[in-house]
Scaffold this active site. Sequence first.
Site, PDB file in Angstrom:
ATOM      1  N   HIS A  72       5.093  26.768 -44.301  1.00 58.61           N
ATOM      2  CA  HIS A  72       5.902  27.813 -44.934  1.00 58.61           C
ATOM      3  C   HIS A  72       7.374  27.424 -45.006  1.00 58.61           C
ATOM      4  O   HIS A  72       8.115  27.932 -45.841  1.00 58.61           O
ATOM      5  CB  HIS A  72       5.690  29.176 -44.260  1.00 58.61           C
ATOM      6  N   ASP A 100      -0.442  25.539 -40.320  1.00 56.82           N
ATOM      7  CA  ASP A 100       0.877  25.757 -40.907  1.00 56.82           C
ATOM      8  C   ASP A 100       1.792  24.555 -40.655  1.00 56.82           C
ATOM      9  O   ASP A 100       2.664  24.591 -39.782  1.00 56.82           O
ATOM     10  CB  ASP A 100       1.488  27.043 -40.324  1.00 56.82           C
ATOM     11  N   SER A 128      10.528  28.690 -36.530  1.00 59.32           N
ATOM     12  CA  SER A 128       9.445  28.169 -37.364  1.00 59.32           C
ATOM     13  C   SER A 128       9.595  26.656 -37.490  1.00 59.32           C
ATOM     14  O   SER A 128      10.655  26.163 -37.880  1.00 59.32           O
ATOM     15  CB  SER A 128       9.490  28.799 -38.748  1.00 59.32           C
TER      16      SER A 128
END
Length: 722
Positions: free
Chosen positions: A83, A219, A645
């Site tokens: 992402h 991810d 992240s």
Amino acid sequence: MKLFRLFFILLSFPLFAQQGGMWIPSLLEGMNASEMKNLGMKMTAKDIYDVNNASLKDAVPHFNGGCTSEVISNQGLLLTNHHCGYSQIQSHSSLENDYLENGFWAMSLKDELPNPGVTASFMVRIEDVTEQVLEGINEAMSEADKQKKIEENIALVVQTSPKEAWQENRVRTFYEGNQYMLFVVETFKDVRLVGAPPSSIGKFGSDTDNWIWPRHTGDFSLFRIYADKNNRPAEYSADNVPYTPKHFLPISLDGVAENDFTLVFGYPGTTDEYLPSVAIEQVINTVNPARIAIRDAALAIQDKYMRADPQIKIQYASKFARIANYWKKWKGETLGLTKSNAVGIKKQQERALTEQINKKGKQQQYGQLLPKFEEYYTEIEPYALAREYFLETVVRNVELLRLAFQTYQLKQVYENRGAQSFMDRKNNLIESAESHYKDYNKQVDKEVFEALIALYAENVPLQFLPASFQNINATQLANTVYSNSAFVDHNSLKILLEGDAETVIEKLNNDPGFKVAQEMADTYFDKVAPKYEALELNISGLQRDYMKALLELSPKEARIFPNANRTLRVTYGKVAGYSPADAIYYEPVTHLEGVMQKYIPGDYEFDVPQKLIDLYKAKDYGPYGENGKMPVNFIGTNHTTGGNSGSPAIDAHGNLIGLNFDRVWEGTMSDYYYDPALSRNIMVDIRYVLFIMDKYAGATNLIDELKLVHPKKDKKSSKKKK
């Protein structure tokens, strides 16, 4: 005495307990180092941060200013979240060559794709510059004068502190203005896309599973840093070469087990752990409900069109994910704050602090802090509500209004800075708008406009509404704007912006889209922003003094860490499950079996590539599986937030074991209150990353770059030899 004991319990922590925290890596010696060793860490504080020798910090760059990444080879190979690289993957995609759908793998250096504007920034060193920044500050000064002097001092520190020519000095505040740190940074500007799994792996579960455990998402994406021939930062050039890092992370193939030590290193965005209870009540009851309602409406419309049209799905994939991410986070945050009784606990802490203020005779200095908080937050509430509606509607979620607002700002530039500044900014706007229209659909945006304008008129306090909104017909306005405004098309926008400043402004004033944005912006800047900013300045001053009181009056054992502020931090914990509700316990590790249990053929969130199904059926996991199963994700007690992240999850020995990408829904309130019972971060098991690279994609050229190790097995072998 009873209140003092309560204060001690609430503001301190039992020796060696693990209760969250985002720590400055240069200040780990002492309590943090002891706690990490008690949790099982085998490294030293210098292994994590060292100015004179290679250390973990040298393998953890800030990715494109928003996410974190880690260097995993001696050729500058960079790992971050799918992402985090989503916009770059999307920008290289088309209907004919859809990397979002099919994935992308560069089988050689020449296949790697450049990404103009994408950066990777390394932190070189950290220094405390509090004394220099606060020089000349005294209590007789107003908040505005204090801030002006602080800004002047920061500019001087940035200008005069030593650095190399290719480096940058940055000063950031900690503990709400009670401490200031200098960060010396070097930023690499040639970062190329190397690999990404298809979205059916990298975004598996999509928005339904976002912030949710159990999770089954691969991810991750891969980039590479390029440098000039001297291994220094340089703009993109075909002559650049892969960057040779000071340090890169070896990768452990041994996996994780419950209670294993985990260290997450990265750039957390912002947290507000020390807000008073009245502020948390406002988040729960006013601010979050407004944000959620607006994004509810925008997401429902975008989702409808994305499901019906593949082209719109590509155009809106990144935008939808961005909007949905915090929409769901705010919902979980409200739930967690309520479930953990964060307001009640903070009120207990405030009573205990008041007792300490009185006991220490600090009433004159600190006695009015909490009553003033109550006064200011009550006064700011309607302004805060109007502000959220303006930002969410005009700046974030209606594309036409966002672009029209940029031209509104362009008009202000002309009025304040003159024609040359106007022309420079106009040209930049025309150029940047080209990429905007590549991913724009007029009908989608029109429906979002109509829905959000109706919400705006209904929910913004009457005194802050534009005059025309008080009896508005949102459908009629949408039809008028989207039939006649130049902002719905790139060519018509370029025509609108042709000419000198006065010509352009005259045309803007006649555009129906601009008129709406201008009326909303004029009302906001006249009636909302000045009062909101004045109250925020006063609240910031109170927050600084409140933080000072906590630091001064808490016991020495108190665990008070600085709020996140997009600077490099260490957070440590252990692999651990949790119980979100009565009679429910979540295990800390998920497996590929769970992917197949969620599999829905053809569904855009839960479809699975056939090759992954085949590998699962054959149990063809190579060296990455464990006991006949393929681990996918795991959770830990690390205190993380947005910006973490892509952060590396590191084991006790300094090896990469996973990749942070999310938090559990019940624990998203950790930005305001960390609850050790509920707060868990979610990580991709590095073995799943390797499995996808190797067995699924066949990217053995990348596997060959990596240093794969077996710290647990090596430890057992060493014991046997003894």
